[in-house]
Design a protein around this motif. Structure first.
Motif, PDB file in Angstrom:
ATOM      1  N   UNK A 129       0.866  -1.186   0.000  1.00  0.00           N
ATOM      2  CA  UNK A 129       0.000   0.000   0.000  1.00  0.00           C
ATOM      3  C   UNK A 129       0.903   1.235   0.000  1.00  0.00           C
ATOM      4  N   UNK A 130       0.466   2.330  -0.593  1.00  0.00           N
ATOM      5  CA  UNK A 130       1.293   3.540  -0.587  1.00  0.00           C
ATOM      6  C   UNK A 130       1.329   4.225   0.779  1.00  0.00           C
ATOM      7  N   UNK A 131       0.308   3.962   1.591  1.00  0.00           N
ATOM      8  CA  UNK A 131       0.259   4.499   2.952  1.00  0.00           C
ATOM      9  C   UNK A 131      -0.751   3.688   3.751  1.00  0.00           C
ATOM     10  N   UNK A 132      -0.629   3.761   5.088  1.00  0.00           N
ATOM     11  CA  UNK A 132      -1.558   3.084   5.979  1.00  0.00           C
ATOM     12  C   UNK A 132      -1.556   3.827   7.300  1.00  0.00           C
ATOM     13  N   UNK A 133      -2.566   3.605   8.092  1.00  0.00           N
ATOM     14  CA  UNK A 133      -2.575   4.203   9.425  1.00  0.00           C
ATOM     15  C   UNK A 133      -1.806   3.284  10.382  1.00  0.00           C
ATOM     16  N   UNK A 134      -1.456   3.812  11.529  1.00  0.00           N
ATOM     17  CA  UNK A 134      -0.801   3.003  12.554  1.00  0.00           C
ATOM     18  C   UNK A 134      -1.716   1.851  12.957  1.00  0.00           C
ATOM     19  N   UNK A 135      -3.007   2.118  13.129  1.00  0.00           N
ATOM     20  CA  UNK A 135      -3.950   1.045  13.479  1.00  0.00           C
ATOM     21  C   UNK A 135      -4.033  -0.001  12.367  1.00  0.00           C
ATOM     22  N   UNK A 136      -4.023   0.443  11.129  1.00  0.00           N
ATOM     23  CA  UNK A 136      -4.048  -0.486  10.001  1.00  0.00           C
ATOM     24  C   UNK A 136      -2.805  -1.354   9.961  1.00  0.00           C
ATOM     25  N   UNK A 137      -1.658  -0.745  10.215  1.00  0.00           N
ATOM     26  CA  UNK A 137      -0.403  -1.489  10.255  1.00  0.00           C
ATOM     27  C   UNK A 137      -0.422  -2.503  11.390  1.00  0.00           C
ATOM     28  N   UNK A 138      -0.878  -2.079  12.539  1.00  0.00           N
ATOM     29  CA  UNK A 138      -0.954  -2.981  13.697  1.00  0.00           C
ATOM     30  C   UNK A 138      -1.849  -4.182  13.378  1.00  0.00           C
ATOM     31  N   UNK A 139      -2.982  -3.937  12.739  1.00  0.00           N
ATOM     32  CA  UNK A 139      -3.897  -5.015  12.366  1.00  0.00           C
ATOM     33  C   UNK A 139      -3.238  -5.958  11.357  1.00  0.00           C
ATOM     34  N   UNK A 140      -2.532  -5.409  10.399  1.00  0.00           N
ATOM     35  CA  UNK A 140      -1.829  -6.229   9.407  1.00  0.00           C
ATOM     36  C   UNK A 140      -0.773  -7.102  10.076  1.00  0.00           C
TER      37      UNK A 140
END
Length: 85
Positions: free
Chosen positions: A26-37
């Motif tokens: 992904x070109x960008x993600x949120x911290x919460x999105x990264x944590x979930x990933x």
């Protein structure tokens, strides 16, 4: 996008890992999105980074909240809240 992820304290102990480099599609993600990933990778990661567990995050040495947008080549640190005494 390539990111450097650092883990501290109990999270580091649970994962058995202090630092890793990950590639997120992904070109960008949120911290919460990264944590979930990261939590979705395996049972140990899910336990260490579970959504209901209080975890603080810093991006490029700056404390941020879960909505902060992470971009290429950032350094993200995850750590439990610190208590004083």
């Amino acid at each position: 996008m390539k990111l450097t992820i650092k883990y501290f304290a109990g999270i580091r102990e649970q994962l058995g890992l202090a630092e890793e480099t990950v590639d997120i599609d992904a070109p960008e993600t949120t911290v919460d999105g990264l944590r979930k990933t990261l939590a979705s990778r395996d049972a140990r990661s899910a336990d260490a980074l579970q959504a209901h567990r209080p975890v603080r995050a810093a991006v490029n040495l700056e404390l941020v909240d879960g909505a902060y947008v992470v971009r290429e080549d950032s350094e993200i640190a995850f750590f439990p809240p610190v208590t004083g005494g």
